[in-house]
Write a protein that holds these residues in place. Sequence first.
Motif, PDB file in Angstrom:
ATOM      1  N   GLY A 297     -12.091  -7.591  -4.267  1.00  0.00           N
ATOM      2  CA  GLY A 297     -11.273  -6.811  -4.187  1.00  0.00           C
ATOM      3  C   GLY A 297     -10.075  -6.288  -4.908  1.00  0.00           C
ATOM      4  O   GLY A 297      -9.095  -6.043  -4.610  1.00  0.00           O
ATOM      5  N   ASN A 298      -9.259  -8.048  -5.815  1.00  0.00           N
ATOM      6  CA  ASN A 298      -8.510  -7.930  -5.600  1.00  0.00           C
ATOM      7  C   ASN A 298      -8.573  -7.526  -7.338  1.00  0.00           C
ATOM      8  O   ASN A 298      -8.505  -7.607  -7.947  1.00  0.00           O
ATOM      9  N   ALA A 299      -7.090  -6.775  -7.195  1.00  0.00           N
ATOM     10  CA  ALA A 299      -6.887  -5.778  -8.408  1.00  0.00           C
ATOM     11  C   ALA A 299      -6.632  -6.812 -10.133  1.00  0.00           C
ATOM     12  O   ALA A 299      -6.245  -6.255 -11.124  1.00  0.00           O
ATOM     13  N   GLN A 300      -5.586  -7.528  -9.092  1.00  0.00           N
ATOM     14  CA  GLN A 300      -4.627  -7.770 -10.436  1.00  0.00           C
ATOM     15  C   GLN A 300      -6.024  -8.747 -11.787  1.00  0.00           C
ATOM     16  O   GLN A 300      -5.426  -8.630 -12.813  1.00  0.00           O
ATOM     17  N   PRO A 301      -6.618  -9.439 -11.215  1.00  0.00           N
ATOM     18  CA  PRO A 301      -7.432  -9.472 -12.394  1.00  0.00           C
ATOM     19  C   PRO A 301      -7.362  -8.759 -13.522  1.00  0.00           C
ATOM     20  O   PRO A 301      -7.438  -9.139 -14.992  1.00  0.00           O
ATOM     21  N   VAL A 302      -7.619  -7.550 -12.656  1.00  0.00           N
ATOM     22  CA  VAL A 302      -8.114  -6.155 -14.014  1.00  0.00           C
ATOM     23  C   VAL A 302      -6.940  -6.245 -14.630  1.00  0.00           C
ATOM     24  O   VAL A 302      -7.047  -6.270 -15.997  1.00  0.00           O
ATOM     25  N   LEU A 303      -6.317  -5.947 -13.899  1.00  0.00           N
ATOM     26  CA  LEU A 303      -4.274  -5.534 -14.937  1.00  0.00           C
ATOM     27  C   LEU A 303      -3.808  -6.583 -15.742  1.00  0.00           C
ATOM     28  O   LEU A 303      -3.725  -5.970 -16.616  1.00  0.00           O
ATOM     29  N   ALA A 304      -4.635  -7.333 -15.344  1.00  0.00           N
ATOM     30  CA  ALA A 304      -3.991  -8.682 -16.372  1.00  0.00           C
ATOM     31  C   ALA A 304      -4.907  -8.726 -17.885  1.00  0.00           C
ATOM     32  O   ALA A 304      -4.259  -9.382 -18.472  1.00  0.00           O
ATOM     33  N   GLN A 305      -6.106  -8.290 -17.933  1.00  0.00           N
ATOM     34  CA  GLN A 305      -6.702  -8.139 -18.899  1.00  0.00           C
ATOM     35  C   GLN A 305      -6.393  -6.417 -19.447  1.00  0.00           C
ATOM     36  O   GLN A 305      -7.087  -6.158 -20.780  1.00  0.00           O
ATOM     37  N   ALA A 306      -5.785  -5.287 -19.303  1.00  0.00           N
ATOM     38  CA  ALA A 306      -5.138  -4.496 -20.100  1.00  0.00           C
ATOM     39  C   ALA A 306      -3.953  -4.875 -21.163  1.00  0.00           C
ATOM     40  O   ALA A 306      -3.044  -5.198 -20.581  1.00  0.00           O
TER      41      ALA A 306
ATOM     42  N   MET B 298      -5.206   5.166 -12.209  1.00  0.00           N
ATOM     43  CA  MET B 298      -6.156   4.272 -12.623  1.00  0.00           C
ATOM     44  C   MET B 298      -6.954   3.353 -11.795  1.00  0.00           C
ATOM     45  O   MET B 298      -8.010   3.217 -11.467  1.00  0.00           O
ATOM     46  N   LEU B 299      -6.292   2.589 -11.516  1.00  0.00           N
ATOM     47  CA  LEU B 299      -6.154   0.826 -11.539  1.00  0.00           C
ATOM     48  C   LEU B 299      -6.874   1.630  -9.760  1.00  0.00           C
ATOM     49  O   LEU B 299      -7.478   0.640  -9.638  1.00  0.00           O
ATOM     50  N   GLN B 300      -6.175   2.325  -8.834  1.00  0.00           N
ATOM     51  CA  GLN B 300      -6.484   2.724  -7.866  1.00  0.00           C
ATOM     52  C   GLN B 300      -8.236   3.432  -7.701  1.00  0.00           C
ATOM     53  O   GLN B 300      -8.306   3.226  -7.397  1.00  0.00           O
ATOM     54  N   ARG B 301      -8.228   4.355  -9.062  1.00  0.00           N
ATOM     55  CA  ARG B 301      -9.369   4.677  -9.088  1.00  0.00           C
ATOM     56  C   ARG B 301     -10.784   3.403  -9.382  1.00  0.00           C
ATOM     57  O   ARG B 301     -11.850   3.688  -8.798  1.00  0.00           O
TER      58      ARG B 301
ATOM     59  N   CYS C 119     -10.519   0.254  -8.377  1.00  0.00           N
ATOM     60  CA  CYS C 119     -10.628   0.251  -7.391  1.00  0.00           C
ATOM     61  C   CYS C 119     -11.293   0.533  -5.691  1.00  0.00           C
ATOM     62  O   CYS C 119     -10.986   0.050  -5.132  1.00  0.00           O
ATOM     63  N   GLY C 120     -11.020   1.744  -6.025  1.00  0.00           N
ATOM     64  CA  GLY C 120     -11.885   2.826  -4.756  1.00  0.00           C
ATOM     65  C   GLY C 120     -10.726   2.569  -3.708  1.00  0.00           C
ATOM     66  O   GLY C 120     -10.488   3.093  -2.584  1.00  0.00           O
ATOM     67  N   ARG C 121      -9.138   2.343  -4.078  1.00  0.00           N
ATOM     68  CA  ARG C 121      -7.869   2.270  -3.221  1.00  0.00           C
ATOM     69  C   ARG C 121      -6.702   2.888  -3.138  1.00  0.00           C
ATOM     70  O   ARG C 121      -6.555   2.675  -4.227  1.00  0.00           O
ATOM     71  N   SER C 122      -6.465   3.086  -2.201  1.00  0.00           N
ATOM     72  CA  SER C 122      -4.727   4.094  -2.399  1.00  0.00           C
ATOM     73  C   SER C 122      -4.083   2.907  -3.216  1.00  0.00           C
ATOM     74  O   SER C 122      -2.828   3.243  -3.696  1.00  0.00           O
ATOM     75  N   GLN C 123      -4.027   2.374  -2.473  1.00  0.00           N
ATOM     76  CA  GLN C 123      -2.801   0.851  -1.776  1.00  0.00           C
ATOM     77  C   GLN C 123      -4.089  -0.278  -2.879  1.00  0.00           C
ATOM     78  O   GLN C 123      -4.835  -0.416  -2.669  1.00  0.00           O
ATOM     79  N   LEU C 124      -2.525  -0.823  -3.787  1.00  0.00           N
ATOM     80  CA  LEU C 124      -3.220  -1.617  -4.294  1.00  0.00           C
ATOM     81  C   LEU C 124      -2.830  -2.994  -4.075  1.00  0.00           C
ATOM     82  O   LEU C 124      -3.410  -3.932  -4.795  1.00  0.00           O
ATOM     83  N   ASP C 125      -1.250  -3.355  -3.803  1.00  0.00           N
ATOM     84  CA  ASP C 125      -1.295  -4.801  -2.755  1.00  0.00           C
ATOM     85  C   ASP C 125      -1.493  -5.782  -3.537  1.00  0.00           C
ATOM     86  O   ASP C 125      -1.656  -6.976  -3.851  1.00  0.00           O
ATOM     87  N   LEU C 126      -0.524  -5.553  -4.924  1.00  0.00           N
ATOM     88  CA  LEU C 126      -0.133  -6.482  -6.027  1.00  0.00           C
ATOM     89  C   LEU C 126       0.958  -6.838  -5.439  1.00  0.00           C
ATOM     90  O   LEU C 126       2.130  -6.195  -5.356  1.00  0.00           O
ATOM     91  N   PRO C 127       1.155  -8.470  -6.343  1.00  0.00           N
ATOM     92  CA  PRO C 127       2.396  -8.818  -6.201  1.00  0.00           C
ATOM     93  C   PRO C 127       3.921  -8.260  -6.882  1.00  0.00           C
ATOM     94  O   PRO C 127       3.203  -8.680  -8.227  1.00  0.00           O
ATOM     95  N   THR C 128       4.144  -8.109  -6.245  1.00  0.00           N
ATOM     96  CA  THR C 128       5.825  -7.520  -7.104  1.00  0.00           C
ATOM     97  C   THR C 128       6.101  -7.964  -8.276  1.00  0.00           C
ATOM     98  O   THR C 128       6.144  -7.688  -9.513  1.00  0.00           O
TER      99      THR C 128
END
Length: 640
Positions: free
Chosen positions: A380-389, A397-400, A402-411
């Motif tokens: 459920g952690n989106a950070q690995p996907v963002l790291a590979q972009a 797009m990242l919300q889509r 993940c299927g979630r409206s809140q990404l909860d990424l560390p600032t």
Amino acid sequence: MIIGTAGHIDHGKTTLVRALTGVDTDRLKEEKARGISIELGYAYVPLPNGDTVGIIDVPGHEKFVHTMVAGAVGVEHMLLVVAADDGVMPQTQEHLAIVQLLGVQHATVAITKADRVSDEQLATVHASVNALLASTPFAGAPLFNTSATQPQDTGTAALRNHLWQQAAQFAKRRHQGLFRLAIDRVFSLPGQGTVVTGTVFSGQVQVGDSVVHSASGQTVRVRSIHTQNQASDTGAAGQRCALNLAGIAKEDIHRGDWIAAPGTLQASNRIDVHISTTGDAPALTQWLPVHVHLGTWHGTAHIALLGSQPITAGSQARAQLVLDAPVFALPGDRIIVRNAQANQTIAGGTVLDPYAPARKRNTPERIAYLDALQTMIASGNAQPVLAQAPYGMAASMLQRLCGRSQLDLPTASHVRWPLADNDALLLASERASTLQQRVLEVLAKFHTQYVDEPGINSARLRRMALPGLQQSNHDALWQGLLAQLLAEQHIAQTGAWLHAPGHSVQLTAAEQQLAERLLPSIHNGRYDPPWVRDLANDHGAAEPVVRQLLGKLARQGQLYQIVKDLFYHPARMDELAQLVHQLASAAEGQAVPAAAFRDATGLGRKRAIQLLEYFDRVGYTRRWRDTHVLRPGVVWNTVR
């Protein structure tokens, strides 16, 4: 909790569901006449704790396996039905394989028609069922002998108690996420309009919400909701829902469509998947035609291998499905793959990338991205996907994905720059540092090669340092990188030129004196300044000397060279850039025709085009057909 039946035709699934719930799920006249289920049937039972159990009765005939797959989607507990007089049959095995491939983890077994056979036959059936389940996640599932046609059957009562206890103990699924409902039935009611039914995959919906229909793209309003056959204000993940929709006709909706929250749906003809093949599947070869089931959708596709070898029976691998019709999928969605004749289930799996590329499908970068998607699905952690972009990703797009409206990424893990429509571009901090370092290296190399140049303009530096930046989101990326480099004083800007801090081009004393006479003349020329030959004549200087000095002044940012031998003062270029912005803001599509710019400046057509083409070159505008359009998010101060 949703319970789904599975089992061979005529093994008594419908009769058992009726005995358990009191509901006859055979609702079609044809089903009554033939004694078999053709369509999905539903039964709902309220529990003492306020929850509701839903049982989906699916058809067992092999011709209706596609309907069985549609019903199995969203099932959280399998009720495997085996008739005591027949034992395990072909559709028993196929239904079990499908449910297993769809990721169902919990099961109960009902041995029906137990009153028709001997104890020895019952023991034999028990043994065969246990052997069938031994190598599956359902090994050790409890078995109940039932005689559903007998009133007050103790086996049926024991099965009912067991299922209701399982439902009471079952942890409720999380309701967070983007709302999606897979439609399996559509009809209309007098005075109410269009109604769709299906299982809610994720998120929740409320009466009055605006949602989107996948196939048409129409936005519709939810008039009312029934969940588990009861009126409700909300519908949530894991529930069977009926939505009464305003704003769309029944004829526009079909089984396989989706109703979802705005921004959730995006069609794709290519999806990358991780699949597991069945033990008796044929080898999956390049461009093999197959049938695909996803949610309640059924379509055809071809398999594009991501490896060099065919995918053999009983193995796991990644592949791309090239679909013959668009599909709406998200990472983690389960799929079923059947052969070209649609008479054998050959694989099941998980969607990894629902927006897969047609080219470069198996590069190291692509493999790393799919690895990251698989990690995101599991954690459920989106950070690995963002790291590979490599150039970041829009938050929408990242919300889509993940299927979630809140990404909860560390600032600290990413930087964020604004995009249009309240969206934002997200870029992993490490990627941002890498891109900034590349820009600084290119700028340092430029200074080494061109010592007398004051710097480089923004558009040229972008092309040299980051040639892959072509998409519209990349304008925001470039402006963000540039703004950060300027703010942190890693680079400096003088006029139109970007350069290393402290770098400058110096004029000689004679050049400085001549420049002090030439610059006012160019400024006073407003939008039609003198040419080099006219300046040379007016100030008694040699034309080559004037040309060389004006070029040096342009490199210092004190002038703009539009074409050969024609230079503009920065103050006048600021005025012209503001004029372009005003014309674009007043025009449809922010497109500025050359004629409108000509009339506004009082210049001739040729000069107007020369100025607009200069704005194109430096990245302030871009050419579109016979007009010039402001680049999104770009302001003149960032490119001058």
